[in-house]
Design a protein around this motif. Sequence first.
Motif, PDB file in Angstrom:
ATOM      1  N   TYR A   1     -30.082  -1.255-101.479  1.00  0.00           N
ATOM      2  CA  TYR A   1     -30.885  -2.228-102.230  1.00  0.00           C
ATOM      3  C   TYR A   1     -31.851  -2.975-101.317  1.00  0.00           C
ATOM      4  O   TYR A   1     -31.620  -3.107-100.116  1.00  0.00           O
TER       5      TYR A   1
ATOM      6  N   GLU B   1     -14.472  -0.152-102.378  1.00  0.00           N
ATOM      7  CA  GLU B   1     -15.780  -0.753-102.082  1.00  0.00           C
ATOM      8  C   GLU B   1     -16.403  -1.381-103.335  1.00  0.00           C
ATOM      9  O   GLU B   1     -16.854  -2.527-103.315  1.00  0.00           O
ATOM     10  N   LEU B   2     -16.443  -0.633-104.428  1.00  0.00           N
ATOM     11  CA  LEU B   2     -17.100  -1.129-105.647  1.00  0.00           C
ATOM     12  C   LEU B   2     -16.380  -2.345-106.216  1.00  0.00           C
ATOM     13  O   LEU B   2     -17.011  -3.264-106.735  1.00  0.00           O
TER      14      LEU B   2
ATOM     15  N   ARG C   1     -17.293  -5.340-104.049  1.00  0.00           N
ATOM     16  CA  ARG C   1     -18.661  -5.796-104.307  1.00  0.00           C
ATOM     17  C   ARG C   1     -18.750  -6.744-105.503  1.00  0.00           C
ATOM     18  O   ARG C   1     -19.760  -7.423-105.682  1.00  0.00           O
ATOM     19  N   ILE C   2     -17.714  -6.764-106.370  1.00  0.00           N
ATOM     20  CA  ILE C   2     -17.730  -7.639-107.549  1.00  0.00           C
ATOM     21  C   ILE C   2     -17.776  -9.106-107.131  1.00  0.00           C
ATOM     22  O   ILE C   2     -18.381  -9.927-107.802  1.00  0.00           O
TER      23      ILE C   2
ATOM     24  N   PHE D   1     -19.990  -9.858 -99.666  1.00  0.00           N
ATOM     25  CA  PHE D   1     -19.665  -8.464 -99.347  1.00  0.00           C
ATOM     26  C   PHE D   1     -20.517  -7.891 -98.216  1.00  0.00           C
ATOM     27  O   PHE D   1     -20.001  -7.246 -97.297  1.00  0.00           O
ATOM     28  N   GLU D   2     -21.812  -8.099 -98.293  1.00  0.00           N
ATOM     29  CA  GLU D   2     -22.755  -7.435 -97.384  1.00  0.00           C
ATOM     30  C   GLU D   2     -22.353  -7.542 -95.907  1.00  0.00           C
ATOM     31  O   GLU D   2     -22.425  -6.571 -95.158  1.00  0.00           O
TER      32      GLU D   2
ATOM     33  N   SER E   1     -19.148 -11.318-104.587  1.00  0.00           N
ATOM     34  CA  SER E   1     -20.499 -11.864-104.515  1.00  0.00           C
ATOM     35  C   SER E   1     -21.194 -10.942-103.530  1.00  0.00           C
ATOM     36  O   SER E   1     -20.879 -10.958-102.334  1.00  0.00           O
ATOM     37  N   TYR E   2     -22.097 -10.107-104.027  1.00  0.00           N
ATOM     38  CA  TYR E   2     -22.554  -9.013-103.185  1.00  0.00           C
ATOM     39  C   TYR E   2     -23.248  -9.487-101.915  1.00  0.00           C
ATOM     40  O   TYR E   2     -22.846  -9.162-100.800  1.00  0.00           O
ATOM     41  N   PHE E   3     -24.287 -10.307-102.064  1.00  0.00           N
ATOM     42  CA  PHE E   3     -25.122 -10.585-100.895  1.00  0.00           C
ATOM     43  C   PHE E   3     -24.432 -11.501 -99.877  1.00  0.00           C
ATOM     44  O   PHE E   3     -24.455 -11.240 -98.680  1.00  0.00           O
TER      45      PHE E   3
END
Lengths: 396, 164
Positions: free
Chosen positions: B36, A127-128, A131-132, A139-140, A134-136
């Motif tokens: 978040y 998961e981590l 997330r590298i 990944f989101e 592009s989170y929003f």
Amino acid sequence: MVRNLRKVAIIGYGHSKFGKRTDVNFFELGWESIKEAINTAGISQEDIDFVALSNFGLWSSEPSPAASILEYAGLTPKEVIRVETACSSGSAAVKTAYMAVASGSADIALAIGIEKMHESGTSDVVELLGRIGSYFWEFENFGPTFVGYYALYANQYMHKYGAKEEDLAKIAVKNHYYGFYNPKAQFRKKITIEDVMSSPYIAWPLKLYDCSPITDGSAALILASEEVARKLTDSPVWIKAIEGATATANLAKRDNYISIPSAVIAARKAYKKAGIDPEKPYKHIDVAEVHDCFTIAEIMAYEDLGFAKRGEGFKLAREEQTYIGGLIPVNLSGGLKSKGHPIAATGVSMMVELTKQLLQKVESARQAPINNGTALAHNVGGTGHYVFVTILSLSK
Amino acid sequence: MSNNDEKSSYEGLPVSLDKKLGVPVWNDVRELKLRYRMSLGKIKKFFSALSEGKIMATKCKHCGRIYFPPQADCPYCMRSDMEWVDVPNEGVLETFTIVNIKPTTFSHYDDYVLAIARFGDGIKVLAWLRVDEKSRVRIGMRVKLTVIKRIPEGYYTFELEPID
């Protein structure tokens, strides 16, 4: 452009055993490579003016590890900066230490990369890493994994150039072959094409054996100015160039998925600075460590670095041209695939390996012939978000 | 000392023995849940359009550059004078994969097809590709972008879908 930078030499190097290192804590793991680096440089802690530390963290418990590592290693109250460029953080640490020495701010600097990924469970690490990207925006909602990202490259590359899964497998087989001879490697086991082909899909078309593992490890380098290096060693290894570039964090915003554009730019800059012919870099370079986080990444690296023409990197693998004795030996350490990939330690590890290769100090079965005295490290952060290409040389 | 003896010597502590190496490991007593809160104010139109079933990008009124994901600012013009434009109806699939090993927070979904498609000159989108048969997905196939309700969370997002 900054001119009149001082020459910078590597005068010490250290490397922990890579693997699942639950036998040591975070600080003990860092100390393994720091101690060796200080000893090989023939200095003591008080001689070090500046420290650059890379640690991606998140999966490990110390949120601000730089001061803690210095405390454990007897380096307090030295100045330290922690740097982060994902999987190329190690090269960023070396560049930071390099700049400190080149600028005249420090005479002796330590670069240390450390990662302790096994403080968290596998799916949380997956998961981590995902997330590298592009989170929003990526990944989101869509949960890409790092294997998934590189599978997007692999699929388009194979579609466009006709490479086969077996061609990718050749990279894994080669890197495990050399990792077998590296006592610091996580996996010391030779594998076959069949082993790779029968391993389960992680993100089609990439399989388990196309992937680098989750790794704990640390690596360290001591850098010095020319004046200091001449006093301390008769075998300095010079940093001729350490050049970086970036690409978009959103993978969707790239032009294509057959190449890492930041690698092409970083290589061009590094070759220019080091005086290497970008058309035939393999004529100058004795040995290279490239960022094989997944097998497709090593094939793209061949092309991005100019070892092969665009679309022909997989043929170098197919023809085994990157073993010792071929066009250019690549990843004689075992690479990320077999040596292991402790995220922010990897860049430093590559340069420790190449320093030892140039000094002809690695195990004989994996020692490259050193003719030109030049070596290359290619270290990718994220999906190409960041790339550093470093040229090391026996001559100033 | 056997493993059982070793384990019993940490009685009353959150200590277990690593299965592979047999070494003692401290299991964190503190568990942190992170969630978040990300600001949407300057691109709120994207989300109000999304909840109405539309997917939009921003376009710089000065240079005409299109931004997807939408940006409120055009760094090339140093201006923030943007208009909202629709993503074209038809795109082309550039690459895809099937994610078999999933991240923790995606572990409750079936294996998903992750894909990138190009819509016209300025817009490329990474999203899931909704298909009945994964084996029929091909690079170069025509796709459209649709708003769907993600189950089980029940919120609107977008997905790619083949155009038959």
